[in-house]
Design an enzyme around this catalytic site. Structure first.
Site, PDB file in Angstrom:
ATOM      1  N   GLU A   1      15.141 -33.805 -49.779  1.00  0.00           N
ATOM      2  CA  GLU A   1      16.340 -32.977 -49.777  1.00  0.00           C
ATOM      3  C   GLU A   1      17.390 -33.694 -48.935  1.00  0.00           C
ATOM      4  O   GLU A   1      17.067 -34.569 -48.125  1.00  0.00           O
ATOM      5  CB  GLU A   1      16.036 -31.606 -49.168  1.00  0.00           C
ATOM      6  CG  GLU A   1      15.649 -31.667 -47.694  1.00  0.00           C
ATOM      7  CD  GLU A   1      16.396 -30.638 -46.851  1.00  0.00           C
ATOM      8  OE1 GLU A   1      17.558 -30.344 -47.181  1.00  0.00           O
ATOM      9  OE2 GLU A   1      15.813 -30.137 -45.875  1.00  0.00           O
TER      10      GLU A   1
ATOM     11  N   ASP B   1      12.315 -28.411 -48.726  1.00  0.00           N
ATOM     12  CA  ASP B   1      13.248 -28.391 -47.599  1.00  0.00           C
ATOM     13  C   ASP B   1      12.424 -28.582 -46.334  1.00  0.00           C
ATOM     14  O   ASP B   1      11.350 -28.014 -46.212  1.00  0.00           O
ATOM     15  CB  ASP B   1      13.987 -27.052 -47.541  1.00  0.00           C
ATOM     16  CG  ASP B   1      14.941 -26.915 -48.726  1.00  0.00           C
ATOM     17  OD1 ASP B   1      15.064 -27.883 -49.491  1.00  0.00           O
ATOM     18  OD2 ASP B   1      15.541 -25.834 -48.870  1.00  0.00           O
TER      19      ASP B   1
ATOM     20  N   HIS C   1      18.987 -31.960 -53.838  1.00  0.00           N
ATOM     21  CA  HIS C   1      19.298 -30.813 -52.994  1.00  0.00           C
ATOM     22  C   HIS C   1      20.374 -31.173 -51.971  1.00  0.00           C
ATOM     23  O   HIS C   1      20.184 -31.083 -50.766  1.00  0.00           O
ATOM     24  CB  HIS C   1      18.010 -30.347 -52.285  1.00  0.00           C
ATOM     25  CG  HIS C   1      18.076 -28.961 -51.740  1.00  0.00           C
ATOM     26  ND1 HIS C   1      18.728 -28.645 -50.579  1.00  0.00           N
ATOM     27  CD2 HIS C   1      17.551 -27.803 -52.189  1.00  0.00           C
ATOM     28  CE1 HIS C   1      18.596 -27.357 -50.331  1.00  0.00           C
ATOM     29  NE2 HIS C   1      17.894 -26.811 -51.295  1.00  0.00           N
TER      30      HIS C   1
ATOM     31  N   ASP D   1      15.978 -20.303 -54.113  1.00  0.00           N
ATOM     32  CA  ASP D   1      16.484 -21.489 -54.809  1.00  0.00           C
ATOM     33  C   ASP D   1      15.356 -22.486 -55.065  1.00  0.00           C
ATOM     34  O   ASP D   1      15.566 -23.548 -55.631  1.00  0.00           O
ATOM     35  CB  ASP D   1      17.662 -22.140 -54.058  1.00  0.00           C
ATOM     36  CG  ASP D   1      17.309 -22.553 -52.645  1.00  0.00           C
ATOM     37  OD1 ASP D   1      16.445 -21.899 -52.036  1.00  0.00           O
ATOM     38  OD2 ASP D   1      17.896 -23.522 -52.138  1.00  0.00           O
ATOM     39  N   HIS D   2      14.127 -22.121 -54.636  1.00  0.00           N
ATOM     40  CA  HIS D   2      12.978 -22.973 -54.917  1.00  0.00           C
ATOM     41  C   HIS D   2      11.914 -22.264 -55.759  1.00  0.00           C
ATOM     42  O   HIS D   2      11.059 -22.907 -56.334  1.00  0.00           O
ATOM     43  CB  HIS D   2      12.359 -23.490 -53.616  1.00  0.00           C
ATOM     44  CG  HIS D   2      13.268 -24.443 -52.906  1.00  0.00           C
ATOM     45  ND1 HIS D   2      13.117 -25.808 -52.975  1.00  0.00           N
ATOM     46  CD2 HIS D   2      14.377 -24.227 -52.154  1.00  0.00           C
ATOM     47  CE1 HIS D   2      14.087 -26.403 -52.280  1.00  0.00           C
ATOM     48  NE2 HIS D   2      14.863 -25.455 -51.772  1.00  0.00           N
TER      49      HIS D   2
ATOM     50  N   HIS E   1      11.895 -19.721 -50.524  1.00  0.00           N
ATOM     51  CA  HIS E   1      13.307 -19.465 -50.783  1.00  0.00           C
ATOM     52  C   HIS E   1      13.580 -19.404 -52.290  1.00  0.00           C
ATOM     53  O   HIS E   1      13.025 -20.182 -53.045  1.00  0.00           O
ATOM     54  CB  HIS E   1      14.176 -20.550 -50.136  1.00  0.00           C
ATOM     55  CG  HIS E   1      14.419 -20.293 -48.678  1.00  0.00           C
ATOM     56  ND1 HIS E   1      14.752 -21.283 -47.797  1.00  0.00           N
ATOM     57  CD2 HIS E   1      14.371 -19.147 -47.963  1.00  0.00           C
ATOM     58  CE1 HIS E   1      14.905 -20.761 -46.593  1.00  0.00           C
ATOM     59  NE2 HIS E   1      14.676 -19.473 -46.665  1.00  0.00           N
TER      60      HIS E   1
ATOM     61  N   HIS F   1       8.361 -23.811 -51.038  1.00  0.00           N
ATOM     62  CA  HIS F   1       8.469 -22.691 -50.107  1.00  0.00           C
ATOM     63  C   HIS F   1       9.105 -21.488 -50.776  1.00  0.00           C
ATOM     64  O   HIS F   1       9.509 -21.565 -51.931  1.00  0.00           O
ATOM     65  CB  HIS F   1       9.222 -23.098 -48.838  1.00  0.00           C
ATOM     66  CG  HIS F   1      10.649 -23.492 -49.065  1.00  0.00           C
ATOM     67  ND1 HIS F   1      11.013 -24.698 -49.611  1.00  0.00           N
ATOM     68  CD2 HIS F   1      11.811 -22.841 -48.826  1.00  0.00           C
ATOM     69  CE1 HIS F   1      12.332 -24.780 -49.684  1.00  0.00           C
ATOM     70  NE2 HIS F   1      12.849 -23.658 -49.222  1.00  0.00           N
TER      71      HIS F   1
ATOM     72  N   HIS G   1      11.001 -25.791 -41.613  1.00  0.00           N
ATOM     73  CA  HIS G   1      11.952 -25.074 -42.457  1.00  0.00           C
ATOM     74  C   HIS G   1      11.763 -23.552 -42.461  1.00  0.00           C
ATOM     75  O   HIS G   1      12.552 -22.841 -41.878  1.00  0.00           O
ATOM     76  CB  HIS G   1      11.950 -25.634 -43.868  1.00  0.00           C
ATOM     77  CG  HIS G   1      13.026 -25.046 -44.727  1.00  0.00           C
ATOM     78  ND1 HIS G   1      14.364 -25.196 -44.433  1.00  0.00           N
ATOM     79  CD2 HIS G   1      12.961 -24.296 -45.852  1.00  0.00           C
ATOM     80  CE1 HIS G   1      15.079 -24.552 -45.346  1.00  0.00           C
ATOM     81  NE2 HIS G   1      14.261 -23.992 -46.213  1.00  0.00           N
TER      82      HIS G   1
END
EC number: 3.1.27.-
Lengths: 599, 658
Positions: free
Chosen positions: A203, A178, A414, A72-73, A70, A68, A157
């Site tokens: 996660e 996530d 995660h 951090d991904h 975000h 996705h 998410h």
């Protein structure tokens, strides 16, 4: 022994810079390629030198999958593809493909333009990177090559978040990214079928939390906002432009309408309208209720929420401001926070998780004096509230997903090590036979798989076997079937022995045995034959024993004949003849008869 | 494997495939051409229609004045229009496991199949197909229900009477199977049985068969289907297009290597070029407007209309039509326009990339925003207040028998300034216009059918090489009106297998193999031996387990542990289990090496006698005979069981086991 290897380069016992390497059936896959919000140095990105010391990653990776948008991904994606070097396919869903470059550009701007860092990826690199993206639709089976296939499932998410199943032959891995197991105001719940992967990589952000009902949390949130506004305070809600922000906007919008409130609500960045537009165009990715009513009323057209201007922060009177980024680590949300922190009438509501090292994290851990850049300290007087609105599965949700997918092994990523430990115990307790792993970054977990061997069975053989079994085969008495496996090139075919002879153009070799057994039996030949018949009939239960009119006895396909010896009419000779295929029975019969007949 | 053909309409098919243990319905098309035999349903009272004379046979013997009306020499049924649903008698519809839908035009008969028939299966369709299909059904129901008609004519269906009727009504077939439109409740119930699928999604049916939808390029979410097991592959090609319009392009390569390809839904107007038609559409439209007339475009609420609007978007300014109002009138107009914008995943590349900006993929959003295009649920209400002429009206139904279009035909039919432009290819425009004759209005026929033409399909089939092709019989001969055009038919080697309504075809298929899994423990225990260069064999003794149509071979159960010595004696008396026949043998036993082997085992006194077919070995000390031949060995050994067993094992050393 075939095995699957999993190595987290990021997100191993940590939240941030998710990046997990999977080796399965000779294929190497990178799952997510994120950045860490808590660091500003090299540790910001995963350590790609783990894959290779010298240069490009293309020949080491078969594909990269982004779960996705975000950061951090996906925050390290342009760095990985353009600066380290990777030219293979990058898979992500359509909404992720649409939104991810915007967030990357935002990230780049903050890092390069505001903080003045050099040696960072450029706008052009983001564009070049996005050209390597292959869009992924939900449930579509994408054949990466002849052997490797991937399939995306809905993860909740954020808009466009997906879980992915990676499959080579009969081995498979599911990576959740996530996910959220309860539908919220704008997204649906994650779902997966009973795909029984060898490993489920999940996660575990909220590994130890079991959250109370969403309704309560929403009511709480609204109450706090309302109270603050009533007493003339200002409410700051740090959010990321896309995701939670839309959910909270829907929530406030309907509340304002119902209560007929007048205090202004602002949304800070220029992204808002654009962001809401993405939600409108990707309405099929939202929850059922929004999808159903979008023609009459599009939930992402807000009446009460207006664009924010920097100068508004100093306006007197109550207001609610959504500002980015969500962890108060930079940008507008931090600026507004600095302005409002000194007044106890005001409130900041942190609606999501904050990574260690961010202002948000410090606030949540109760710090009242914050050290800011330039050695100044900021005294925090405003009220700090934490509301878990980030759409991660809680412990209950994670268990629910395990029950849905029925994996053989579970791997937690995660999340924080301590919390993982707790959940790991819980999983191993609840699901007997499932092993649970929680590797640290750079630590490889090897899971042996035991794939069965697919073979082509001739339909004749299968049908013959099925007919023997009858309509309801007896599970207590399994029947052994016989076939010949022909291995030629890479094909494996199981056929009946007769067919194998024919196909391979081989002659059959008949091996026969003949045996004469002498008996002392003072009866006529025909009587002896009857006695033989009766004896065999009584011993051989379950066999076909026949007394034929031509003066023979048949046991299955073995023929027995009786004649008298020339010298002694009381000595009878029983002639037995059988083929090698009946060897067990033939051998048994000859031994049996040698013992004589019962009186 | 069998194919049951329940519809005779080549573009609105309904076939049932029995494959392995599954019964799969392919599409559920509703033949609506039957409505052309009915009088139009006006929204507001039409003095002209109500004054039409009733029909009386020439000799006056038969009079059906109430049921049949005459208009311009043709006879029409004065009753609620009826449709011709798929055949219901050919097979028991309750036995259908799944229904695969290829596009929203081919699902209109769904409620007739899934409701009141005992159907308990699942319907598979893509999301756009379901949503737009729902809109089209909703529209149809709405058209019918808002003009209630008390009369239901049935007398004319009597065979004796129908025989006496004139013109097309006389030739109408299957009139007793015709049905009235379903209700919204039935639509909802039918659509609740739909399970959504995405392109290239592999859907397992009972573990026996896998079905996969592929993009067909014809309309939003339209699909062809692959129905396959590990060894057999059937491709079902329905409404497909190779033209670049709004949908995702057609996936052709996945159709390769089919054993059978069922081909339906080719273009209905093979002689018309869609691009040329689009140009003609625009120029006729502009000409009429310039002359002060109105333009009526009878159309469906989804599909080609999106392309027409896009074409007009580019054309409006250059043709100076900026101030002309464009109206789109349908109970589902708004929904259709809105839905078209949210299916980015299902659109062609350049529309998809617009969404990334983010902008709506279709330009009609801008036409609406700038007030050039207005949409209304019907002619009543807002529309009547804002209606300005001259204008362009898009509205349904293209048969001209019901819907708002009837009103505009009555309103504009008398003036030669106005033009009706037919773009939908499903109905003959002359038949559609028949109950409005005499007509002063101009009629232009610009059918736009983007589906495959014969030239494209020939190329496609050459590319994907199916072993057999099945198609409606209409495709195996030139169209009746152009019997000299041998290029307007399918010519294939081997010739395609034609079907018609109620045909039952046996498909040329021989299933030989099935997939089975050897458990790893079993696989490890196998001992392969090379029997010819590159070919190895291993004998497999295993237990077959079958569950959900999946087969697994497990190692045979281990023999029971040897019982304690006390019982051992009895064991001999237990007959062997009736389970393990020995493998077949192959090869030959060569004389000299065999003798050497016997010698090694202490059997030295062997007398060899040659026979025509081999040798007889007389083991003199043991009084035993061994007959060695090319394809057989016979051991005659009377009372020495251990010796027999030894000889057996020695012989086996020379032979291969299968």
């Amino acid at each position: 022994m075939p095995e699957i290897k999993v190595t987290p380069l990021g997100a191993g016992q940590d939240v941030g810079r998710s990046c997990i390497l999977v080796s399965i059936g000779g294929k190497n896959i990178m799952l997510d390629c994120g950045m860490h919000m808590g660091y500003n140095d090299d540790r910001r990105f995963p350590d790609f030198s783990y894959i290779t010391q010298n240069g490009r990653l293309t020949e080491f990776l078969d594909c990269v999958i982004i779960s996705h948008f975000h950061l951090d991904h996906c925050g390290a994606l342009p760095y990985m593809s353009e600066m380290v070097g990777y030219d293979g396919p990058i898979y992500m869903t359509h909404p992720t493909k649409a939104i991810c470059p915007i967030l990357l550009e935002d990230f780049r701007k903050i890092t390069v333009d505001k903080k003045g860092e050099t040696n960072f990826f450029t706008s052009q690199m983001i564009k070049d990177c996005m050209k390597k993206v292959v869009p992924l639709n939900l449930h579509q089976t994408v054949q990466v090559d002849d052997e490797l296939e991937i399939k995306a499932y809905y993860a909740g998410h954020v808009l466009g978040a997906a879980m992915v199943q990676i499959k080579v032959g009969s081995e498979s891995v599911v990576y959740t990214g996530d996910y959220n197991m309860t539908p919220d105001r704008h997204l649906g719940a994650a779902w997966i079928d009973k795909c029984r992967p060898d490993i489920l990589i999940s996660e575990s952000t909220y590994a130890t939390t079991i959250r109370d009902s969403k309704r309560c949390r929403e009511r709480d949130f609204l109450k706090k906002v309302h109270e603050t506004v009533e007493r003339g305070g200002k409410v700051l809600i740090p959010v990321f432009a896309l995701g939670r922000a839309q959910e909270l906007c829907i929530l406030l919008e309907t509340f304002w309408e119902r209560m007929n409130l007048k205090a202004p609500i602002y949304f800070s960045t220029g992204l808002t309208e654009k962001a809401n537009h993405y939600y409108k165009l990707f309405i099929t990715w939202t929850n059922q209720k929004i999808r159903k009513t979008f023609v009459q009323r599009n939930m992402f057209e807000f009446k009460h929420i207006k664009a924010f201007d920097r100068s508004y922060a100093d306006n007197p009177g109550p207001m609610v401001v959504f500002a980015t980024p969500g962890m108060l680590h930079a940008g507008q949300s931090l600026q507004i926070f600095k302005k409002w922190a000194g007044n106890e009438k005001n409130m900041v509501i942190m609606p999501g998780y904050c990574v260690q090292g961010t202002v948000g994290h410090k606030l949540l851990s109760g710090q009242k004096k914050l050290e800011m850049e330039g050695r100044t300290t900021l005294e925090v007087k405003l009220q700090v509230e934490y509301m878990s609105f980030s759409a991660h599965a809680d412990a209950k949700g994670i268990m629910q997903l395990i029950r849905m997918a029925e994996p053989r092994n579970v791997m937690l990523v995660h999340g924080e090590a301590k919390k993982m430990e707790f959940l790991k115990d819980k999983i191993e307790q609840e699901f007997t036979g499932i092993s649970c792993f929680m590797p640290a970054n750079g630590e490889t977990t090897t899971i042996p798989t035991n794939p069965s061997v697919p073979v082509d069975i001739s339909l004749n053989l299968l049908k013959r076997e099925a007919a023997f079994g009858g309509p309801l085969p007896d599970p207590k008495k399994p029947r052994t079937m016989h076939g010949t496996l022909i291995m030629k090139d890479s094909s494996l075919r199981l056929v009946s022995p007769e067919q194998a002879l024919k196909e391979l153009d081989l002659n059959e070799h008949q091996l026969r045995f003949t045996c004469r057994v002498q008996l002392q039996d003072p009866y006529s030949d025909t009587d002896t034959l009857s006695r033989v018949y009766n004896h065999l009939k009584s011993v051989l239960k379950g066999y076909t024993v026949q007394h034929l009119p031509d003066g023979t006895v048949m046991v299955e396909s073995i023929v027995l004949k009786v004649s008298s010896s020339a010298e002694d009419p009381n000595t009878k000779v029983v002639l037995l003849s059988w083929s090698y295929q009946d060897e067990d029975l033939g051998s048994f019969l000859s031994s049996l008869l040698r013992k004589g007949l019962p009186p | 494997m069998k194919l049951y053909c329940l519809s005779g309409h080549p573009t609105l098919p309904c076939n049932v495939l029995k494959f392995k243990s599954t019964t799969i319905m392919l599409d559920c098309g509703l033949d609506t051409t039957s409505v052309l035999h009915f009088l139009p349903l006006p929204l507001v009272h039409s003095p002209r229609l109500s004054k039409l004379p009733g029909w009386i046979s020439k000799d006056g013997a038969v009079s059906l004045e109430k049921e049949l009306k005459e208009c311009a020499g043709r006879v029409f049924v004065d009753s609620l229009p009826e449709f011709c649903p798929p055949e219901r008698e050919l097979l028991d519809l309750s036995t259908i496991d799944v229904i695969l839908i290829s596009n929203y035009h081919c699902m209109m008969a769904l409620p007739y199949i899934t409701e009141h028939t005992g159907f308990t299966g699942t319907v598979y369709a893509t999301e756009p197909t379901l949503q737009i299909g729902r809109l089209l059904m909703e529209e149809l129901v709405n058209f019918m229900e808002r003009v209630p008609k008390a009369q239901s004519a049935t007398c004319w269906k009597n065979k004796e009477i129908q025989r006496l009727l004139p013109g097309p009504v006389k030739e109408a077939v299957e009139v007793w199977t015709w049905r009235r439109c379903y209700s919204m409740q039935e639509v909802n119930s039918a659509l609740s049985k739909v399970q959504l699928v995405g392109y290239s999604q592999k859907v397992e049916l009972f573990g026996a068969v896998q079905v996969t939808p592929l993009s067909s390029g014809y309309s939003l979410g339209s699909s062809n289907w692959i129905i396959q097991s590990h060894y057999e592959k059937v491709s079902y090609v329905s409404g497909s297009s190779l033209l670049t319009t709004h949908p995702q392009p057609m996936d052709q390569s996945s159709l390769k290597n089919s054993d059978v390809l069922i081909l339906t839904g080719l273009t209905q107007i093979p002689t018309a070029n869609p691009d040329g038609m689009l140009g003609e559409f625009c120029s006729n439209l502009a000409m009429t407007i310039r002359a002060g007339g109105n333009v009526l475009v009878p159309c469906y609420s989804s599909g080609v209309i999106y392309d027409l609007l896009e074409c007009l978007y580019q054309f409006i300014d250059s043709a100076n039509l900026g101030s002309t109002p464009f109206y789109f009138i349908s109970p589902v107009a708004n929904s259709s326009l809105e839905f078209s914008q949210i299916f980015a995943e299902w659109l062609c590349q350049n529309k998809q990339s617009k969404v990334y900006l983010p902008e709506p993929p279709f330009p009609h959003a801008e036409l609406i925003q700038t007030n050039k295009l207005k949409h209304y649920p019907g002619i009543h209400g807002d529309f009547s207040n804002e209606f300005r002429q001259p204008c362009v009206v898009f509205t349904g139904h293209p048969s001209l028998r019901f819907g708002d279009v009837v009103h505009f035909m009555e309103l504009w039919g008398k003036s030669s300034l106005n033009t009706v432009i037919f773009t939908e290819p499903d109905f003959s425009y002359l038949d559609a216009l028949a109950p409005y004759q005499p007509l002063a209005m101009k009629c232009v026929y610009c059918p736009i059918d983007t589906r495959l033409n014969f030239h494209q399909v020939a190329k496609l089939l050459k590319e994907v090489q199916p072993l057999h092709v099945v198609c409606p019989e209409q495709y195996t001969q030139p169209p009746p009106t152009q019997s000299h055009r041998s290029d307007l038919m399918l010519e294939l080697q081997p010739p395609p297998m034609p079907y018609r309504r109620c045909s039952v075809l046996g498909l040329p298929f021989r299933r030989r193999y099935e997939r089975i899994q050897l458990l790893p423990e079993l696989a490890k225990s196998l001992v392969p031996s090379e029997i010819k260069p590159g070919i190895s064999v291993a004998t497999v003794s295993a237990v077959l387990h079958t569950k959900d149509n999946k087969h697994v071979l497990q190692p045979p159960p281990k023999p029971a542990p040897v019982p304690p010595s006390k019982k051992r004696k009895r064991v001999v008396e237990e007959p062997p289990e009736l389970v393990t026949p020995k493998p077949l043998l192959s090869g030959a036993v060569p004389l000299e090496p065999f003798l050497a082997l016997l010698h090694k085992h202490g059997i030295t006194e062997v007398k060899v006698e040659d026979t025509p077919d081999g040798h007889i070995l007389h083991l003199q000390a043991e009084d035993t005979l061994i007959q060695l031949e090319e394809d057989g060995t016979h051991i005659v050994c009377d009372s020495n069981e251990p010796l027999r067993a030894t000889l057996r094992d020695l012989v086996l050393r020379f032979l291969q086991k299968l």
